[in-house]
Design a protein around this motif. Sequence first.
Motif, PDB file in Angstrom:
ATOM      1  N   HIS A  39       0.850  -1.188   0.000  1.00  0.00           N
ATOM      2  CA  HIS A  39       0.000   0.000   0.000  1.00  0.00           C
ATOM      3  C   HIS A  39       0.887   1.239   0.000  1.00  0.00           C
ATOM      4  CE1 HIS A  39      -4.079   1.591   0.582  1.00  0.00           C
ATOM      5  NE2 HIS A  39      -3.519   2.544   1.297  1.00  0.00           N
ATOM      6  N   PRO A  40       0.810   2.089  -1.037  1.00  0.00           N
ATOM      7  CA  PRO A  40       1.634   3.300  -1.056  1.00  0.00           C
ATOM      8  C   PRO A  40       1.183   4.259   0.047  1.00  0.00           C
ATOM      9  CG  PRO A  40       0.069   3.332  -2.866  1.00  0.00           C
ATOM     10  CD  PRO A  40      -0.054   1.981  -2.227  1.00  0.00           C
ATOM     11  N   GLY A  41       2.129   4.980   0.609  1.00  0.00           N
ATOM     12  CA  GLY A  41       1.802   5.923   1.686  1.00  0.00           C
ATOM     13  C   GLY A  41       3.041   6.258   2.491  1.00  0.00           C
ATOM     14  N   ASN A  42       2.823   6.913   3.605  1.00  0.00           N
ATOM     15  CA  ASN A  42       3.930   7.363   4.459  1.00  0.00           C
ATOM     16  C   ASN A  42       4.154   6.374   5.607  1.00  0.00           C
ATOM     17  OD1 ASN A  42       4.026   9.659   2.873  1.00  0.00           O
ATOM     18  ND2 ASN A  42       2.773  10.873   4.282  1.00  0.00           N
ATOM     19  N   TYR A  43       5.407   5.989   5.802  1.00  0.00           N
ATOM     20  CA  TYR A  43       5.775   5.034   6.845  1.00  0.00           C
ATOM     21  C   TYR A  43       6.926   5.592   7.680  1.00  0.00           C
ATOM     22  CZ  TYR A  43       3.148   1.625   4.043  1.00  0.00           C
ATOM     23  OH  TYR A  43       2.156   0.956   3.353  1.00  0.00           O
ATOM     24  N   MET A  44       6.984   5.162   8.936  1.00  0.00           N
ATOM     25  CA  MET A  44       8.134   5.459   9.786  1.00  0.00           C
ATOM     26  C   MET A  44       8.707   4.145  10.286  1.00  0.00           C
ATOM     27  SD  MET A  44       6.905   8.762  12.058  1.00  0.00           S
ATOM     28  CE  MET A  44       8.407   9.702  12.185  1.00  0.00           C
ATOM     29  N   VAL A  45      10.021   4.020  10.242  1.00  0.00           N
ATOM     30  CA  VAL A  45      10.701   2.837  10.766  1.00  0.00           C
ATOM     31  C   VAL A  45      11.625   3.294  11.881  1.00  0.00           C
ATOM     32  CG1 VAL A  45      12.067   0.796  10.223  1.00  0.00           C
ATOM     33  CG2 VAL A  45      10.675   1.865   8.435  1.00  0.00           C
ATOM     34  N   PHE A  46      11.454   2.725  13.069  1.00  0.00           N
ATOM     35  CA  PHE A  46      12.225   3.138  14.246  1.00  0.00           C
ATOM     36  C   PHE A  46      13.266   2.095  14.604  1.00  0.00           C
ATOM     37  CE2 PHE A  46       8.340   5.622  14.662  1.00  0.00           C
ATOM     38  CZ  PHE A  46       8.834   6.865  15.036  1.00  0.00           C
ATOM     39  N   PHE A  47      14.490   2.557  14.859  1.00  0.00           N
ATOM     40  CA  PHE A  47      15.615   1.683  15.196  1.00  0.00           C
ATOM     41  C   PHE A  47      16.150   2.019  16.585  1.00  0.00           C
ATOM     42  CE2 PHE A  47      15.354   1.815  10.630  1.00  0.00           C
ATOM     43  CZ  PHE A  47      15.695   0.533  10.216  1.00  0.00           C
ATOM     44  N   PRO A  48      16.856   1.072  17.211  1.00  0.00           N
ATOM     45  CA  PRO A  48      17.402   1.346  18.544  1.00  0.00           C
ATOM     46  C   PRO A  48      18.638   2.238  18.535  1.00  0.00           C
ATOM     47  CG  PRO A  48      17.933  -0.899  17.882  1.00  0.00           C
ATOM     48  CD  PRO A  48      17.028  -0.346  16.819  1.00  0.00           C
ATOM     49  N   SER A  49      19.276   2.420  17.367  1.00  0.00           N
ATOM     50  CA  SER A  49      20.476   3.259  17.304  1.00  0.00           C
ATOM     51  C   SER A  49      20.649   3.814  15.896  1.00  0.00           C
ATOM     52  CB  SER A  49      21.715   2.440  17.676  1.00  0.00           C
ATOM     53  OG  SER A  49      22.005   1.491  16.655  1.00  0.00           O
TER      54      SER A  49
END
Length: 790
Positions: free
Chosen positions: A602-612
């Motif tokens: 699905h096209p759209g805005n995503y956020m990916v969160f990392f520990p560092s």
Amino acid sequence: MEQEKPQVRISVRNLVEFIFREGDIDNRRKSVSADAMMEGTRIHRKIQKSKDERYLAEVPLKISLDEKLYQLTIEGRADGIFTEEDDFAVIDEIKGVYMKLEQLEKPIYVHQAQAMCYAYIFAWQNQLPEIGIQMTYCNLDTEEIRYFRENYRFEELEQWFLKLITEYKKWADFQYQWKEKRQASIHQLEFPYEYRPGQHQLVADVYRTINRKKNLFIQAPTGVGKTISTIFPAVKAVGEGLGDRIFYLTAKTITATVAKETFGILREAGYQAKLIQLTAKEKLCLCEEMECNPVHCPYAKGHFDRVNDAVFDLLHKSDFFTREEIIAQAKEYQVCPFEMSLDVASWADDIICDYNYVFDPNVYLKRFFQEGIKGDYIFLIDEAHNLVDRSREMYSASLYKEDFLTVKKILKPLSRKLEKNLDKCNKILLDYKRECEKFEIYDNIANLLFGLMRLASDMDEFLQKNPEFAERKTVLEFYMNLRNFLNIYELVDEHYVIYTEIQEDGRFMMKLYCVDPSLNLQKCLDKGNSAIFFSATFLPINYYKQLLSTKEDNYAVYATSTFKESQRLLLFGKDVSTKYTRRTPSEFEKIADYIGKTIACHPGNYMVFFPSYKLMEQVHEVFMDKYGDEAETILQQSGMKEEEREEFLLNFEENHAQAFVAFCVMGGIFGEGIDLKKDRLIGVIVVGTGLPQISNEREILRQYYDKNQGEGFDYAFRYPGMNKVLQAAGRVIRTNEDRGIILLLDERFLQSEYRNLYPREWKERKICSLDDVQNYVSEFWNTIPEQKDR
């Protein structure tokens, strides 16, 4: 029966400091010789205990003056009252100061005025024709004492006191008239919306807590309307006389803005109140460089001669004091806007401010929270999970060996005595450094403290005598840090760990580390009637209850989420890990594939969160190699300024031709407090369990809580980490119209220790692998959402 008149109250100290202040703001002198904060209490008790049985300590005194429409009550505690052999009564006013006492030719007038008020009240109560005043000044470093003594006839004290009251009367009249208007407006105030499911119960819980003068911890998922659900019942409680002032405390500007808007909604509904949002000094300063003295700042010169008129005028111009109004008024009256804003807060009904203004011993609003003062305050503490680390920071203090050498170099040509003192302290720290490998914990640092106290005393004298010299700013900063270290040491008890550490940059640090801030926080909370702590991520609740308060009878409630399960797909990836031993190129590729397969549906805005940042960059590199043609990406940078942060978030406003993926760091500026509604954000992927990085400080926390609670790893690592995970996951569903996915990537999330920390609304969840994640995500987006209730 005649109805009792309303009360207008003020403390003796606030009264005299308010009426008799004059002259300049001068950080070159005032900051180094002001009354001590925490140490003052200790020295008071020591002096009081040294007296004989004719000495009464901490005597409460109060007088109520009958005005036409109200009673003006002036109250406080005399440090001591004693009688001499002929039964002659003497008021003792004790002041702990840092300055050398030989510099004092006579008592400081505001201190003497405080004693004169107590003397008048005591003489009036006991019909004394004459009374004595003893000013007791004690140097907090040397404990040297100097007395000043004066006797007064009752008639001259009465004449002086009534003149003081006449000067204050216009302020008391204003206070009474405004309070009458405020209370009348609250009585007719209704909740401004239709209640959401469970919201009425939450409002009732908050009101009931305030009524019982207790503390309440609220786990409040996004969407419950926590801001209005806490502010409205607090305002109604004020209307019923259960409090007189609301402090809305927050760690971030964005939540402060929401609070201000919420008070504004009540204002539109008829609520009349004076409201101020306190702004940091550097944001209000009208000068290019923040030098708060009459030489460098025209607004500092004569500030105290004009500020009362400026405040009185502003109180009659406005009710909601904006930053622009504060600055305009400061310019008109040629006063410091920051200091004036603190004075305006003294007359405000609702104060929105950072945690510091209530809890930080260096910043707290002394007008409200000084020793011995308790007020009818209601504390609303937003995003209260942040208060754990923030309060540890507030109540800790550290010194760096290298700073002693820097200051020694500056002062060497100016003071042989200070050069020797700095050298002596440096040598003691050098001995500690030689003992230190990784970190060292100490029970006692008495040898260093003695040297620091002598150094601080001599520095105070030097700074008093030398208001101008090269690099004074560096020296003053060192001195204030030294004072803070000595002040914090007065708080050190079993809630602290004293340790030394050689840091990565080679600097040697000694730290007074407040591992458990609950006692220090509780002392501040006790200054008010009730505190409401609330957060969307308050799990496990007992962890926060233990760290933020010492009370055993605090309440806790779990607010019901208003969002439907069908709005969200919650997935857990079972075949991926971010353990350090598993951080390999193949694992980075697996994480990149999870991201790629998720956004392909699905096209759209995503956020990916990392520990560092490091892991974020490693995965981003792999992702761009494999999926760079299928998505636009942006990376969070370390130390982003406010404009860069705003520019970063503007990307979520745009219509992107393909999927847009923001790579971010958990617990950072985008991990909480941002509100991307509807299709501005349709998915969050959380990579890892958010465990804080291993450090000496985390190890100290683990050892401390292992010893005290037997839950060292949980308290130092798992609970703070899971909070960051929940905050990141909470970015995606913000309104009843939102739909989106939350994907958690780490096999540890499936362990019982983590499952026990899931919020209630995570009942519906699915476990996936890299092979079937795309099927789950596609099915979610292809499912038509259920019709909303009409």
